[in-house]
Design a protein around this motif. Sequence first.
Motif, PDB file in Angstrom:
ATOM      1  N   MET A 370       0.813  -1.209   0.000  1.00  0.00           N
ATOM      2  CA  MET A 370       0.000   0.000   0.000  1.00  0.00           C
ATOM      3  C   MET A 370       0.855   1.272   0.000  1.00  0.00           C
ATOM      4  SD  MET A 370      -3.346  -1.015   2.218  1.00  0.00           S
ATOM      5  CE  MET A 370      -4.271   0.193   1.274  1.00  0.00           C
ATOM      6  N   LEU A 371       1.889   1.313   0.833  1.00  0.00           N
ATOM      7  CA  LEU A 371       2.738   2.511   0.885  1.00  0.00           C
ATOM      8  C   LEU A 371       3.617   2.613  -0.359  1.00  0.00           C
ATOM      9  CD1 LEU A 371       3.796   2.371   4.641  1.00  0.00           C
ATOM     10  CD2 LEU A 371       2.215   3.997   3.584  1.00  0.00           C
ATOM     11  N   GLY A 372       4.124   1.482  -0.833  1.00  0.00           N
ATOM     12  CA  GLY A 372       4.945   1.496  -2.040  1.00  0.00           C
ATOM     13  C   GLY A 372       4.163   1.991  -3.235  1.00  0.00           C
ATOM     14  N   ARG A 373       2.926   1.519  -3.396  1.00  0.00           N
ATOM     15  CA  ARG A 373       2.107   1.966  -4.519  1.00  0.00           C
ATOM     16  C   ARG A 373       1.742   3.440  -4.376  1.00  0.00           C
ATOM     17  NH1 ARG A 373      -1.996  -2.677  -6.642  1.00  0.00           N
ATOM     18  NH2 ARG A 373      -2.877  -0.787  -7.595  1.00  0.00           N
ATOM     19  N   ALA A 374       1.475   3.887  -3.157  1.00  0.00           N
ATOM     20  CA  ALA A 374       1.148   5.300  -2.948  1.00  0.00           C
ATOM     21  C   ALA A 374       2.328   6.196  -3.330  1.00  0.00           C
ATOM     22  CB  ALA A 374       0.756   5.532  -1.488  1.00  0.00           C
ATOM     23  N   LEU A 375       3.533   5.801  -2.957  1.00  0.00           N
ATOM     24  CA  LEU A 375       4.713   6.587  -3.294  1.00  0.00           C
ATOM     25  C   LEU A 375       4.978   6.586  -4.802  1.00  0.00           C
ATOM     26  CD1 LEU A 375       7.014   5.456  -0.355  1.00  0.00           C
ATOM     27  CD2 LEU A 375       6.310   7.812  -0.810  1.00  0.00           C
ATOM     28  N   ARG A 376       4.833   5.414  -5.408  1.00  0.00           N
ATOM     29  CA  ARG A 376       5.106   5.336  -6.841  1.00  0.00           C
ATOM     30  C   ARG A 376       4.068   6.094  -7.664  1.00  0.00           C
ATOM     31  NH1 ARG A 376       7.181   0.099  -5.331  1.00  0.00           N
ATOM     32  NH2 ARG A 376       5.106  -0.825  -5.343  1.00  0.00           N
ATOM     33  N   THR A 377       2.815   5.992  -7.269  1.00  0.00           N
ATOM     34  CA  THR A 377       1.764   6.623  -8.066  1.00  0.00           C
ATOM     35  C   THR A 377       1.807   8.146  -7.978  1.00  0.00           C
ATOM     36  OG1 THR A 377      -0.574   6.349  -8.645  1.00  0.00           O
ATOM     37  CG2 THR A 377      -0.092   6.778  -6.349  1.00  0.00           C
ATOM     38  N   THR A 378       2.445   8.683  -6.933  1.00  0.00           N
ATOM     39  CA  THR A 378       2.580  10.133  -6.796  1.00  0.00           C
ATOM     40  C   THR A 378       3.963  10.632  -7.231  1.00  0.00           C
ATOM     41  OG1 THR A 378       3.145   9.789  -4.462  1.00  0.00           O
ATOM     42  CG2 THR A 378       0.870  10.369  -4.967  1.00  0.00           C
ATOM     43  N   GLY A 379       4.735   9.753  -7.874  1.00  0.00           N
ATOM     44  CA  GLY A 379       6.009  10.171  -8.456  1.00  0.00           C
ATOM     45  C   GLY A 379       7.206  10.124  -7.535  1.00  0.00           C
ATOM     46  N   ASP A 380       7.027   9.648  -6.290  1.00  0.00           N
ATOM     47  CA  ASP A 380       8.142   9.587  -5.336  1.00  0.00           C
ATOM     48  C   ASP A 380       8.636   8.149  -5.196  1.00  0.00           C
ATOM     49  OD1 ASP A 380      10.017  10.430  -3.477  1.00  0.00           O
ATOM     50  OD2 ASP A 380       8.619  10.308  -1.785  1.00  0.00           O
ATOM     51  N   GLY A 381       8.917   7.520  -6.330  1.00  0.00           N
ATOM     52  CA  GLY A 381       9.268   6.108  -6.306  1.00  0.00           C
ATOM     53  C   GLY A 381      10.742   5.790  -6.305  1.00  0.00           C
ATOM     54  N   TRP A 382      11.594   6.792  -6.566  1.00  0.00           N
ATOM     55  CA  TRP A 382      13.018   6.477  -6.711  1.00  0.00           C
ATOM     56  C   TRP A 382      13.657   5.986  -5.420  1.00  0.00           C
ATOM     57  CZ3 TRP A 382      15.519   5.118 -10.704  1.00  0.00           C
ATOM     58  CH2 TRP A 382      15.196   5.611 -11.965  1.00  0.00           C
ATOM     59  N   PHE A 383      13.311   6.610  -4.295  1.00  0.00           N
ATOM     60  CA  PHE A 383      13.938   6.227  -3.027  1.00  0.00           C
ATOM     61  C   PHE A 383      13.660   4.764  -2.707  1.00  0.00           C
ATOM     62  CE2 PHE A 383      13.566   5.566   1.566  1.00  0.00           C
ATOM     63  CZ  PHE A 383      14.829   5.946   1.987  1.00  0.00           C
ATOM     64  N   ILE A 384      12.376   4.373  -2.752  1.00  0.00           N
ATOM     65  CA  ILE A 384      12.054   2.992  -2.395  1.00  0.00           C
ATOM     66  C   ILE A 384      12.537   2.013  -3.456  1.00  0.00           C
ATOM     67  CG2 ILE A 384      10.074   3.687  -1.011  1.00  0.00           C
ATOM     68  CD1 ILE A 384       8.270   2.722  -3.289  1.00  0.00           C
ATOM     69  N   SER A 385      12.702   2.495  -4.694  1.00  0.00           N
ATOM     70  CA  SER A 385      13.201   1.618  -5.753  1.00  0.00           C
ATOM     71  C   SER A 385      14.688   1.330  -5.588  1.00  0.00           C
ATOM     72  CB  SER A 385      12.954   2.252  -7.128  1.00  0.00           C
ATOM     73  OG  SER A 385      11.571   2.361  -7.373  1.00  0.00           O
ATOM     74  N   ILE A 386      15.360   2.147  -4.796  1.00  0.00           N
ATOM     75  CA  ILE A 386      16.784   1.921  -4.518  1.00  0.00           C
ATOM     76  C   ILE A 386      16.962   1.200  -3.183  1.00  0.00           C
ATOM     77  CG2 ILE A 386      18.994   3.055  -4.048  1.00  0.00           C
ATOM     78  CD1 ILE A 386      18.069   5.306  -5.960  1.00  0.00           C
ATOM     79  N   ILE A 387      16.331   1.731  -2.138  1.00  0.00           N
ATOM     80  CA  ILE A 387      16.548   1.182  -0.797  1.00  0.00           C
ATOM     81  C   ILE A 387      15.923  -0.196  -0.640  1.00  0.00           C
ATOM     82  CG2 ILE A 387      14.498   2.110   0.367  1.00  0.00           C
ATOM     83  CD1 ILE A 387      18.084   2.154   1.772  1.00  0.00           C
TER      84      ILE A 387
END
Length: 455
Positions: A370-387
């Motif tokens: 849920m949090l990963g999709r929320a971050l990605r759908t609002t354009g803030d996906g790079w951090f979680i895509s790395i960490i």
Amino acid sequence: MNTAAQQKGLWGMSRPLLIEQCLQFSVPLLDTFFLSRVSDSSAAAAGAITPILFFCSNILWVAVFSGASVASQRLGAGNPKRANATIATYAIWVMVLGAILTAALSAIAPYITAWMGLPGQVRLDANTYLSIVCWLMMVLALKGLFQSILNIYGKPQWNMYANTVYFIANVLGNAIVVFGLFGVPQLGLVGVAWASVFGSLMGVIVSGAAVYLRLKLPFSWQHIREEFSSASKNILRLGIPSMIEPLSFDINMIVLNSMAASLGAVALAAKIYTFNTFMLGLIISVALATATDVLLTQKVGAGRYDEAKTQVKQGLKAGLWGTGIVAFILFALHHPIMDIFTDNEALIGSSMWLFLLAALSEPPRTANIMLGRALRTTGDGWFISIIGPLFTWCVALPAAYVMAFVFEWGIYGIMASAILDEGCRAVFYWFRWNKDRWHHTHVHAREQRKTSIQI
């Protein structure tokens, strides 16, 4: 602009989605049951390559997810013409990807199963199964496209109807080919594979008809040509970070299945039966995440950030309660559930610990989804895509190897590593979401900054 989806709210959107996901995620579990009637080898083979299918379907899902996020933000901002042009743009890319993935899977199937190190008969069964279900990629491309359009326009009930048809067609097809009903010869693994393909196709016909007949979207080739370049760039910007973590997870699952296979066919079957059973927990988390994504992106597109944040908290709270209850019920019924799949005493005897470890990983997995999709759908996906992938590959996967082979915990060590992986990533994602970086990374925020610079 108060859209049809916003008028329905989380519960109005999620109710049909819960039924839809229940039907959709029940199919792999039912496939496992029918294949276990053929042999443990057939069930293990299909389960072993499931992460490969998830890997490919996630590529399609990312394209759909990214395009739908942009289109939904356009709709929330009160611009249906640009929303429809964006839908047409990602439809083109999704169909191209579907064709490429179908051809690639068909060509490299034997090399994949050889690399995984599957034992004798399991490997032969996996090659056969993958050579057929590769055709699912084209079907899934259409399925994801039609489902996303119906969700954007607040018509999730049609996805529920489509998945009902898919479920019924799959169950009937499996029963006919496995048990030889109506005079049809028993086709075993091959029959189950084709039943999956044709069952999915039946569902796609229903959802496609709903889009065409119920929505009647006014597409304009002029708007599509004008929007294609801009929409493609926005889809790519959201898609690249959105792709990294899910694909990393799928590759990780393939590696874990290879570890389980090296422990023997019984260990691999134990992991497959447990993993497929706990896919039932995904019904709630994915349904609520999908409904939350639609509402979140439309509120973000309209600049209503406080409402968007409240929406995510509401969805996360409901998801944690729901998956927690499902996990508890599955754990309580561990013995009779495993007894459905197999008569192997070693598997049945180990079911309590297998189900306990799987149950403990469910709440953090829900938070990640849920949090990963929320971050990605609002354009803030790079951090979680790395960490996320860094932690999985540098900490969780080595820990799985150490626990399984050095500590000699076997399959329990592999299952325990999932708790470590999901739990730590859930903490990272929670802190990232609460930093509110997504206020400045969504499509309209970026376009507004670009406009102000030009002025």
